[in-house]
Design a protein around this motif. Sequence first.
Motif, short mmCIF file in Angstrom:
data_model
loop_
_atom_site.label_atom_id
_atom_site.label_comp_id
_atom_site.label_asym_id
_atom_site.label_seq_id
_atom_site.Cartn_x
_atom_site.Cartn_y
_atom_site.Cartn_z
N VAL A 109 72.76 59.15 46.45
CA VAL A 109 72.47 58.18 45.40
C VAL A 109 72.41 58.88 44.05
N GLN A 110 71.75 60.06 44.02
CA GLN A 110 71.59 60.75 42.75
C GLN A 110 72.92 61.24 42.18
N ILE A 111 73.83 61.68 43.07
CA ILE A 111 75.16 62.06 42.60
C ILE A 111 75.85 60.85 41.95
N ALA A 112 75.76 59.70 42.65
CA ALA A 112 76.50 58.52 42.18
C ALA A 112 75.88 57.89 40.95
N MET A 113 74.53 57.85 40.90
CA MET A 113 73.88 57.08 39.84
C MET A 113 73.31 57.95 38.72
N PHE A 114 73.24 59.27 38.93
CA PHE A 114 72.67 60.14 37.91
C PHE A 114 73.68 61.22 37.47
N VAL A 115 74.19 62.02 38.44
CA VAL A 115 75.08 63.13 38.08
C VAL A 115 76.38 62.60 37.48
N ALA A 116 77.02 61.61 38.14
CA ALA A 116 78.30 61.10 37.63
C ALA A 116 78.17 60.53 36.21
N PRO A 117 77.19 59.63 35.95
CA PRO A 117 77.05 59.13 34.57
C PRO A 117 76.74 60.24 33.56
N VAL A 118 75.88 61.21 33.94
CA VAL A 118 75.55 62.30 33.02
C VAL A 118 76.81 63.11 32.68
N LEU A 119 77.67 63.32 33.68
CA LEU A 119 78.91 64.06 33.43
C LEU A 119 79.83 63.29 32.48
N ILE A 120 79.88 61.95 32.64
CA ILE A 120 80.69 61.14 31.71
C ILE A 120 80.17 61.33 30.28
N LEU A 121 78.85 61.18 30.12
CA LEU A 121 78.27 61.32 28.77
C LEU A 121 78.48 62.74 28.25
N ALA A 122 78.26 63.75 29.11
CA ALA A 122 78.39 65.15 28.68
C ALA A 122 79.83 65.47 28.29
N SER A 123 80.79 64.81 28.96
CA SER A 123 82.20 65.14 28.69
C SER A 123 82.58 64.86 27.24
N TYR A 124 81.85 63.93 26.58
CA TYR A 124 82.15 63.65 25.17
C TYR A 124 81.77 64.83 24.30
N LEU A 134 66.87 69.42 42.67
CA LEU A 134 67.21 70.83 42.53
C LEU A 134 68.54 71.13 43.21
N GLY A 135 68.81 70.48 44.34
CA GLY A 135 70.11 70.68 44.98
C GLY A 135 71.22 70.19 44.09
N ASN A 136 71.03 69.01 43.50
CA ASN A 136 72.08 68.44 42.66
C ASN A 136 72.16 69.12 41.30
N LEU A 137 71.09 69.82 40.92
CA LEU A 137 71.16 70.64 39.71
C LEU A 137 72.31 71.63 39.86
N THR A 138 72.39 72.27 41.03
CA THR A 138 73.50 73.17 41.34
C THR A 138 74.82 72.46 41.11
N GLU A 139 74.98 71.29 41.78
CA GLU A 139 76.25 70.58 41.65
C GLU A 139 76.52 70.20 40.20
N LEU A 140 75.47 69.84 39.47
CA LEU A 140 75.63 69.49 38.06
C LEU A 140 76.13 70.70 37.27
N VAL A 141 75.52 71.89 37.52
CA VAL A 141 75.94 73.11 36.81
C VAL A 141 77.39 73.44 37.11
N ILE A 142 77.77 73.36 38.40
CA ILE A 142 79.16 73.62 38.77
C ILE A 142 80.10 72.66 38.04
N ALA A 143 79.76 71.37 38.09
CA ALA A 143 80.64 70.36 37.49
C ALA A 143 80.73 70.55 35.98
N LEU A 144 79.62 70.94 35.34
CA LEU A 144 79.66 71.16 33.90
C LEU A 144 80.61 72.30 33.55
N ALA A 145 80.57 73.39 34.35
CA ALA A 145 81.49 74.51 34.13
C ALA A 145 82.93 74.05 34.27
#
Lengths: 362, 362, 362
Positions: B286-301, B74-85
């Motif tokens: 770990v979740q930022i490095a192994m989950f959020v970062a890869p998801v952002l790469i995929l989402a960026s497409y 849930l904490g990294n959900l925030t960071e994910l939302v920010i990064a997606l914006a």
Amino acid sequence: MLFLHEIRRNPLLWLLIFVPVVFVAEMRKPEAHVILFFLSVLAIVPLAALLSLATESVAAKTGDSIGGLLNATLGNLTELVIALAALRAGQIMLVKASIVGAIVSNSLFMLGASFLLGGLKHHTQEFNPVNAHLQMTQLFLASIALLVPSAIGGAGAVTASQFTQHLSLCLSILLLTTYGLGLLFSLKTHREFFGSAVTEVNEESLWPLSVALPTLAVVTVLVALISEVFVDSVQKAALTLGMSSAFVGFIVVALVGAAAEMTAAFSAARKNRLDLSVSIAMGSAVQIAMFVAPVLILASYVIAPTPMNLQFWPGSIVMALIAAISATLVTNSGKSAWFNGVLLLTVYLIFAITLYLLPPSS
Amino acid sequence: MLFLHEIRRNPLLWLLIFVPVVFVAEMRKPEAHVILFFLSVLAIVPLAALLSLATESVAAKTGDSIGGLLNATLGNLTELVIALAALRAGQIMLVKASIVGAIVSNSLFMLGASFLLGGLKHHTQEFNPVNAHLQMTQLFLASIALLVPSAIGGAGAVTASQFTQHLSLCLSILLLTTYGLGLLFSLKTHREFFGSAVTEVNEESLWPLSVALPTLAVVTVLVALISEVFVDSVQKAALTLGMSSAFVGFIVVALVGAAAEMTAAFSAARKNRLDLSVSIAMGSAVQIAMFVAPVLILASYVIAPTPMNLQFWPGSIVMALIAAISATLVTNSGKSAWFNGVLLLTVYLIFAITLYLLPPSS
Amino acid sequence: MLFLHEIRRNPLLWLLIFVPVVFVAEMRKPEAHVILFFLSVLAIVPLAALLSLATESVAAKTGDSIGGLLNATLGNLTELVIALAALRAGQIMLVKASIVGAIVSNSLFMLGASFLLGGLKHHTQEFNPVNAHLQMTQLFLASIALLVPSAIGGAGAVTASQFTQHLSLCLSILLLTTYGLGLLFSLKTHREFFGSAVTEVNEESLWPLSVALPTLAVVTVLVALISEVFVDSVQKAALTLGMSSAFVGFIVVALVGAAAEMTAAFSAARKNRLDLSVSIAMGSAVQIAMFVAPVLILASYVIAPTPMNLQFWPGSIVMALIAAISATLVTNSGKSAWFNGVLLLTVYLIFAITLYLLPPSS
């Protein structure tokens, strides 16, 4: 009769039929590189399996440390013979790539796959952390010795190349001395540290020494002969199959060259003898770095067109260091479960994917 | 009524008044960046505190591992939302800086401050070293995966950029797979390894799940909304306040983005539940490095003007690796005292001072 | 009388005759650099031996931690005095080389030789891993602090040099603060962690404090005076003897500067008091990195022609980091045997050989 019994029990050994096939094919069609490549791989696999059976028999009678050392020596004898042939042909780039590739393959792929295969069968496994830790430290140290000439020689001019050559010679002698002292330590003065944590051997599948020792010798020679066919064909087959030359040197040659030790390490892991697996995988990586590499440097003065030095492609040294650190982290506790294997294999896959995607010019 | 009780007990929650204030101010004065920056920080803090209370309640009912995972998600959900914006707006540099900044902040600042705050109250504290060690190894491995494209892609030309893009895509999928296997390992097959070393919960301060779960959901959404105001204003506010853009990305965004987890981790450390603190801090890194970062790469497409890759500023990768190694060294023993916190915070301050003093051109 | 007794018992102390000889030779023949170089080394050795006896006496009465700290302080006082003299003369390159050289010599040569000498006499030895681990972590952290300005400042232009200067000043204050907190931790709040694992002292060879303390003071001053003669002569003697300036700074100055601590550490290792050896060697390395180096930066603003910064030759930082990691790996278990010493000495020899072979232009 013992062999017939084994061949009936172990379907993998049926592939032994490819051993004569390779020799015939090589005489009849020396230019059919892709076919020779696949045939030689198919022939190495059953020989590796035989080697594994013989080594386990000897290991069971001599203790895991000496057994592991023996296994690593004979396995690396193959790699040494291959590298010497490449040296004679002046293929110094391939020799260097296969040295680093062998270190990386052993400490990431062989160790990782042993942990994974063992972990899928056994919930948790234990091994002697003293042995593992000593070998990690030696591997780290050897990687440093291999790193220094590349780090400093890279800046250089004409004098730098002479400096690199002198330095490589001195470091080779230093590494060989430390390696010898390490054997003295683990096999003589502090032998008791290196006993196995677990030793349950299935006595009935073992061969007597009178069968195991000659088998070890004959099969090693056969592996060496076929490996030469393999090395001859692999570069051209790779081109045809669309693999980069970095991928061939670091991944393909290293994996096939270590096939014998891998079969032994995996089979030991499945049998819950993880000490033997770790001993084979790490002992082999250490031996490549501290014994095979220096011997090749010294041998290059005699047999190669130009002497070889310890200056590697910087990326390859980074890989060796990362492999040593990763293996240290994962084996730190002396316990293992399947995910430890996944972690090491992931690092290996990162390297393999990168080398595979690398543009040809690099 | 439970909320009124909490608000009376916890003066920090009085800051909740700033939540509506931010929304009003943003509608009335969208150009007052410095004011919006401070208002949004003031609003995030009490929301983070609420999140901490809710998470601890859930964690107490589900075990520290799942509780920590839930918190980190849930904490990294925030960071994910920010990064997606930021991705949508094409601010790829800011996204990359905030990814590495989050890894560094979590493994140095959050962990270090937890050790320090816990250590000032309790003479020595214990935590489960198996859990910590597994997460360290994953963090180290993920840092390597992030390192490889930067190390090799940097040399490149036109082909290199395509190579980096392919490599980033492959490594993203590899990291996501390993992350998934890691969850399977820690939550399913080897769950027993990850139990807490110490679990004394103050039962009376816990909420029932029927309150805790909706609170978690609502508060996370509010944090995400206000974080967007924050990101909008932070760059321009930083310029006005004289901070370099590297400092903003690595330090300010990362610290505010992780405010929720920090409050939870610090409060757990004070309550001598250091397992939860380590689980939150390292799990989040770990979740930022192994989950959020890869998801952002995929989402960026899908959502970004140009796809993002894993090629980072070299200095930032050095920071991530040093953070992983420092955290590994300090957490090695499974015991902690206040000075462990000081050591991690010193490394963090070294980075923060360097980024703050960095000339604007860099 | 106590001194006469010691001199009769310990033939090394007969070399004390060279102390007045150095002073006379320096007055009569200040240009005879090679002779002054050898005379000053011969004079430092017995003073170092006396220092070792005095320190062991004090250490036995105050506990190994304070004793080790005391020893390291007085040993590094020498190095501080030497470095201050070099700073006054504007020899900033020599000061920087001797700082990194001292870190590398202490954590590889002094620690390695202690393990080897102790291990040749005792089958296995134990030491307190908590103490060793804390000092390794501090050394690693300090190496990072020394690394950051070199890594970033190297890219720079005019602004970069001002940035490096500011950064060096800030990091110096940060390191001193953390060092002070570390002393508070190990000597005050968590003193009980740092007790020795083994403490068997041969009571009869100890001096009373009324003899030991004045001896410590007087001998330290003598060492400092002679060290200045040594530094004056070493550069020119090195040229005559054909050593590169890098080799002089990193190896020769560092080894002679640490002679006092080495005698103490080696003698403690032979007496199976490995805790004291590790405490001296690592404590000294940490103190050089976290206390001496920052003090020299601050002092350079007062006494040097131009202020000194923390920007080192990149290769030297790599050596410091590798030294810290190697020492961490080898001391990880709290147990030692002779081969641990061989491993550390091999890394040291790799560096020494490389620096010796380095072409003069580097």
